[in-house]
Enzyme design. Structure first.
Site, PDB file in Angstrom:
ATOM      1  N   TRP A   1     -18.581  77.788  47.181  1.00 48.74           N
ATOM      2  CA  TRP A   1     -17.221  77.802  47.731  1.00 48.74           C
ATOM      3  C   TRP A   1     -17.257  77.313  49.177  1.00 48.74           C
ATOM      4  CZ3 TRP A   1     -14.857  82.452  50.469  1.00 48.74           C
ATOM      5  CH2 TRP A   1     -13.496  82.259  50.720  1.00 48.74           C
TER       6      TRP A   1
ATOM      7  N   ASP B   1     -21.119  87.880  45.152  1.00 47.31           N
ATOM      8  CA  ASP B   1     -19.701  87.579  45.373  1.00 47.31           C
ATOM      9  C   ASP B   1     -19.028  87.562  44.006  1.00 47.31           C
ATOM     10  OD1 ASP B   1     -17.239  86.820  46.280  1.00 47.31           O
ATOM     11  OD2 ASP B   1     -17.827  84.824  46.950  1.00 47.31           O
TER      12      ASP B   1
ATOM     13  N   LYS C   1      -7.482  87.451  42.272  1.00 41.96           N
ATOM     14  CA  LYS C   1      -7.325  86.610  41.091  1.00 41.96           C
ATOM     15  C   LYS C   1      -6.983  87.435  39.859  1.00 41.96           C
ATOM     16  CE  LYS C   1      -8.760  83.020  43.532  1.00 41.96           C
ATOM     17  NZ  LYS C   1      -9.247  83.634  44.775  1.00 41.96           N
TER      18      LYS C   1
END
Length: 403
Positions: A130, A211, A252
């Site tokens: 990311w 993560d 999300k």
């Protein structure tokens, strides 16, 4: 002037575009089949309950709501009663959880924490990862270095070189792991591959930092998507792994993007260590943002509260979202011209993104000639695709890959 953010800058350019056929495939935020953002029905119900019952908007503690912390521990580490190892760690007082400002906030907090208290400042991150990971860790004072993960020429996981690059690193380095739905590639390790990587982590005495921004987006079931956490809990209980940290977010999987609702958890070596670590986390957080926002965490608390019976509703909402993404992925694949380019890798990827393999030049052509906006590494957020634009997008992709 600072350069625009690689991801958020795309949205800014998209807004200015006057082409009626424009498509935004940049930011990883869910859109329905009409191209609109949504609020999960279960979240809306939770907010209605809060509207009726909530009696104050007081500050929460520095590390957030205790109820929220316990929910996170039970949901992720105990797997809601299915992980005996995780339960053992919780019962032994070996997990410290702090509510944070979503996933990015938790990454920054753990970055600052490791810079302050961990001897080795090197953090190994997958290549690619990311876009914000490197910036967050650099600003926290750590030293990011890449380890091999994905081979763009093959559009596939580069597992042998992944292992070699980890083995070559210094003992005691921090290593960043994506729990599921690797961002940006969507390519995850199999369970047997994770076992090999975890063995390297043991041998090299790495500190694992997990993560987990997309829990639930791999399978549609958030409980199935945490097999890595279950395996790591087992290793800690056996004594093979001393400690690890987890950064997670409900942005999300509950659609709580702007509510900034997440957490950091550190699995410690003892209950005594937990007390010290918790105190230092509070000391670190206090001068940064003092305490986290409460609305999103209260939504999570209501959804997980048995008296309101919303948990199954949320799980159905999440599964519906993931099912649409999987359908869109298949539709796009079906409409792409396989004679120009091999698109088979799209079907192996999981989560909110497809890592197309398109070059930066091809992505720029998509933007300039077709008003299709995506990051220049070829990552597409597939939630921006729907029945109304999939034909236009597929045609544009076919045009820029023509030989």
């Amino acid at each position: 002037m600072a350069p625009p953010d690689k991801i958020l800058g795309i949205s800014e350019a998209y807004v200015k575009d006057v082409n009626s056929k424009k498509i935004n495939l940049g930011v990883g935020a869910y859109r329905d089949n009409t191209g609109r953002p949504i609020i999960f029905p279960s979240v809306k119900k939770a907010e209605e309950i809060l509207l009726t019952l909530e009696k104050e908007k007081e500050y929460t503690g520095i590390s957030g709501s205790k109820k929220f912390q316990n929910i996170v521990k039970n949901f992720i580490f105990n797997n809601s009663g299915k992980d005996a190892n995780g339960k053992q760690l919780i019962d032994a007082g070996r997990i410290v959880t702090s509510q944070t400002i979503s996933g990015t906030g938790s990454l920054r907090v753990i970055g600052d924490f490791l810079n302050r208290f961990y001897t080795n400042k090197k953090i190994l991150v997958p290549k690619p990862t990311w876009a914000n990971h490197v910036a967050v860790f650099k600003d926290a004072g750590l030293q990011p270095e890449f380890y091999n993960y994905y081979e763009t020429s093959m559009n596939n996981l580069d597992f042998e070189n992944l292992k070699k690059s980890l083995v070559s690193q210094d003992e005691g380095s921090v290593v960043l792991l994506h729990a599921c739905c690797h961002n940006p590639t969507g390519m995850d390790l199999t369970e047997s591959q994770w076992d090999e990587v975890l063995q390297i982590i043991e041998d090299k005495k790495f500190f694992p930092l997990v993560d987990m921004a997309y829990q639930g987006f791999a399978s549609g079931d958030p409980f199935k998507d945490i097999s890595l956490i279950r395996r790591m809990n087992e290793l800690v209980v056996k004594g093979n792994l001393k400690s690890y940290a987890l950064c997670q977010s409900f942005a999300k999987n509950m659609g709580l993007y702007g509510e900034r609702t997440g957490s950091i958890s550190i699995v410690t070596e003892s209950a005594e260590s937990s007390l010290a670590i918790e105190s230092q986390l509070k000391k670190l957080i206090r001068p940064i943002y003092s305490s986290p926002p409460i609305h999103g965490s209260k939504i999570v608390e209501v959804i997980f509260d048995e008296q309101y019976d919303l948990l199954q509703d949320w799980l159905k909402d999440l599964d519906s979202v993931v099912s649409r993404l999987n359908t869109v992925r298949s539709k796009l694949y079906e409409k792409l011209d396989k004679s120009n380019y091999n698109w088979d890798h799209l079907l192996k990827q999981r989560g909110m993104f497809v890592y197309t393999g398109l070059s930066s030049e091809q992505v720029i052509r998509l933007r300039n000639e077709y008003s299709v906006y995506a990051t220049e590494d070829g990552r597409f957020s597939i939630s921006g695709i729907n029945d109304g634009n999939v034909d236009y997008l597929a045609d544009a992709m076919n045009q820029v890959t023509k030989k």
